[in-house]
Design a protein around this motif. Structure first.
Motif, PDB file in Angstrom:
ATOM      1  N   HIS A  67      56.955  71.282  58.430  1.00 42.01           N
ATOM      2  CA  HIS A  67      56.159  71.973  59.527  1.00 42.01           C
ATOM      3  C   HIS A  67      54.795  72.176  58.860  1.00 42.01           C
ATOM      4  N   PHE A  68      53.862  72.230  59.655  1.00 42.53           N
ATOM      5  CA  PHE A  68      52.639  72.411  59.190  1.00 42.53           C
ATOM      6  C   PHE A  68      51.753  73.862  59.618  1.00 42.53           C
ATOM      7  N   LYS A  69      51.408  74.274  58.751  1.00 39.79           N
ATOM      8  CA  LYS A  69      50.655  75.890  58.875  1.00 39.79           C
ATOM      9  C   LYS A  69      49.198  75.433  58.874  1.00 39.79           C
ATOM     10  N   VAL A  70      48.250  75.999  59.803  1.00 35.25           N
ATOM     11  CA  VAL A  70      46.771  75.653  60.081  1.00 35.25           C
ATOM     12  C   VAL A  70      46.387  77.088  60.145  1.00 35.25           C
ATOM     13  N   ASP A 107      62.558  78.282  48.092  1.00 40.32           N
ATOM     14  CA  ASP A 107      63.152  77.168  48.634  1.00 40.32           C
ATOM     15  C   ASP A 107      62.553  75.886  49.435  1.00 40.32           C
ATOM     16  N   GLN A 108      61.085  76.010  49.384  1.00 43.17           N
ATOM     17  CA  GLN A 108      60.314  75.183  50.263  1.00 43.17           C
ATOM     18  C   GLN A 108      59.124  75.060  49.232  1.00 43.17           C
ATOM     19  N   GLU A 109      58.668  73.713  49.787  1.00 42.98           N
ATOM     20  CA  GLU A 109      57.224  73.072  48.737  1.00 42.98           C
ATOM     21  C   GLU A 109      56.129  73.353  49.659  1.00 42.98           C
ATOM     22  N   LYS A 110      55.100  73.630  49.333  1.00 47.85           N
ATOM     23  CA  LYS A 110      53.859  74.073  50.170  1.00 47.85           C
ATOM     24  C   LYS A 110      52.863  72.897  49.335  1.00 47.85           C
ATOM     25  N   VAL A 111      52.351  72.042  50.518  1.00 48.41           N
ATOM     26  CA  VAL A 111      51.265  71.173  50.003  1.00 48.41           C
ATOM     27  C   VAL A 111      50.182  71.355  50.827  1.00 48.41           C
ATOM     28  N   GLN A 112      48.895  71.732  50.147  1.00 54.74           N
ATOM     29  CA  GLN A 112      47.645  71.902  50.923  1.00 54.74           C
ATOM     30  C   GLN A 112      47.299  70.335  51.363  1.00 54.74           C
ATOM     31  N   LEU A 113      46.773  70.458  52.414  1.00 52.36           N
ATOM     32  CA  LEU A 113      46.296  69.160  53.078  1.00 52.36           C
ATOM     33  C   LEU A 113      44.789  69.268  53.652  1.00 52.36           C
ATOM     34  N   PRO A 128      42.181  69.029  56.456  1.00 57.91           N
ATOM     35  CA  PRO A 128      42.578  69.094  58.088  1.00 57.91           C
ATOM     36  C   PRO A 128      42.668  67.715  58.764  1.00 57.91           C
ATOM     37  N   ASN A 129      41.962  66.602  58.120  1.00 60.65           N
ATOM     38  CA  ASN A 129      41.828  65.385  58.774  1.00 60.65           C
ATOM     39  C   ASN A 129      42.958  64.597  58.565  1.00 60.65           C
ATOM     40  N   HIS A 130      44.025  65.121  57.363  1.00 61.81           N
ATOM     41  CA  HIS A 130      45.182  64.421  57.255  1.00 61.81           C
ATOM     42  C   HIS A 130      46.434  65.155  57.952  1.00 61.81           C
ATOM     43  N   LEU A 131      46.461  65.819  58.904  1.00 65.37           N
ATOM     44  CA  LEU A 131      47.169  66.576  59.718  1.00 65.37           C
ATOM     45  C   LEU A 131      47.849  65.243  60.550  1.00 65.37           C
ATOM     46  N   PRO A 132      49.018  65.323  60.921  1.00 64.38           N
ATOM     47  CA  PRO A 132      49.505  64.343  61.868  1.00 64.38           C
ATOM     48  C   PRO A 132      48.861  64.303  63.236  1.00 64.38           C
ATOM     49  N   GLU A 133      48.764  62.991  63.771  1.00 64.02           N
ATOM     50  CA  GLU A 133      47.969  63.020  65.064  1.00 64.02           C
ATOM     51  C   GLU A 133      48.399  63.759  66.249  1.00 64.02           C
ATOM     52  N   LYS A 134      49.792  64.040  66.183  1.00 62.56           N
ATOM     53  CA  LYS A 134      50.383  64.859  67.261  1.00 62.56           C
ATOM     54  C   LYS A 134      50.052  66.417  66.845  1.00 62.56           C
ATOM     55  N   VAL A 135      49.832  66.611  65.835  1.00 57.27           N
ATOM     56  CA  VAL A 135      49.344  68.094  65.665  1.00 57.27           C
ATOM     57  C   VAL A 135      47.736  68.218  65.926  1.00 57.27           C
ATOM     58  N   LYS A 136      47.051  67.214  65.433  1.00 59.56           N
ATOM     59  CA  LYS A 136      45.585  67.111  65.749  1.00 59.56           C
ATOM     60  C   LYS A 136      45.552  67.139  67.287  1.00 59.56           C
ATOM     61  N   ASN A 137      46.426  66.286  68.148  1.00 60.82           N
ATOM     62  CA  ASN A 137      46.183  66.349  69.489  1.00 60.82           C
ATOM     63  C   ASN A 137      46.503  67.599  70.294  1.00 60.82           C
ATOM     64  N   THR A 138      47.448  68.115  69.679  1.00 63.93           N
ATOM     65  CA  THR A 138      48.017  69.757  70.220  1.00 63.93           C
ATOM     66  C   THR A 138      46.631  70.672  69.886  1.00 63.93           C
ATOM     67  N   PRO A 150      37.039  76.311  63.675  1.00 61.12           N
ATOM     68  CA  PRO A 150      37.041  75.454  62.561  1.00 61.12           C
ATOM     69  C   PRO A 150      38.392  75.660  61.683  1.00 61.12           C
ATOM     70  N   ILE A 151      39.033  74.754  61.351  1.00 58.13           N
ATOM     71  CA  ILE A 151      40.424  74.650  60.450  1.00 58.13           C
ATOM     72  C   ILE A 151      39.714  74.906  59.003  1.00 58.13           C
ATOM     73  N   THR A 152      40.197  76.163  58.647  1.00 56.85           N
ATOM     74  CA  THR A 152      39.730  76.763  57.219  1.00 56.85           C
ATOM     75  C   THR A 152      40.674  76.156  56.150  1.00 56.85           C
ATOM     76  N   GLN A 153      41.934  76.042  56.401  1.00 54.22           N
ATOM     77  CA  GLN A 153      43.049  75.469  55.441  1.00 54.22           C
ATOM     78  C   GLN A 153      44.268  74.950  56.319  1.00 54.22           C
ATOM     79  N   ALA A 154      44.897  73.991  55.784  1.00 52.24           N
ATOM     80  CA  ALA A 154      46.004  73.394  56.371  1.00 52.24           C
ATOM     81  C   ALA A 154      47.012  73.179  55.223  1.00 52.24           C
ATOM     82  N   TRP A 155      48.404  73.287  55.375  1.00 53.21           N
ATOM     83  CA  TRP A 155      49.422  72.929  54.791  1.00 53.21           C
ATOM     84  C   TRP A 155      50.570  72.166  55.281  1.00 53.21           C
TER      85      TRP A 155
END
Length: 106
Positions: free
Chosen positions: A81-84, A37-43, A45-55, A66-71
């Protein structure tokens, strides 16, 4: 006598199993649609929202990993939500963040 009991038992089993055999069995795809019941889109890592990158950048524990994968996980109700995944010397560390950059702890 034993043969007659065995034949009767097989006949009764056939009466019980026969209706079950005619019931439709849901396909694997139908089952997965129900579960998923959810959609998972691989991103990238540079396209994570700025607020997530700042955190991540402000967290001493993970900022240099190093970030190996982000969704981006989009729920059925439209929230996301974002899984890193981070690499810690060959092992994985997974963190989940809301769009505001707040870590979600399971």
């Amino acid at each position: 006598m034993k043969k007659q009991l065995l034949i009767t038992a097989i006949f009764m089993l056939g009466l019980f199993v026969s209706p079950l055999m005619s019931m439709p069995i849901p396909s694997l795809k139908e089952s997965l649609d129900f579960i998923n019941d959810q959609e998972k889109v691989q991103l990238d890592p540079n396209h994570l929202p700025e607020k997530v990158k700042n955190t991540i950048e402000n967290n001493e524990e993970i900022k240099d990993l190093p970030i190996t994968q982000a969704w981006q996980i989009i729920e059925e109700d439209g929230t996301s939500h974002f899984k890193v995944k981070f690499d810690i010397g060959g092992e994985e560390l997974i963190k989940i963040y809301d769009p505001e950059g707040k870590e979600i702890i399971d």
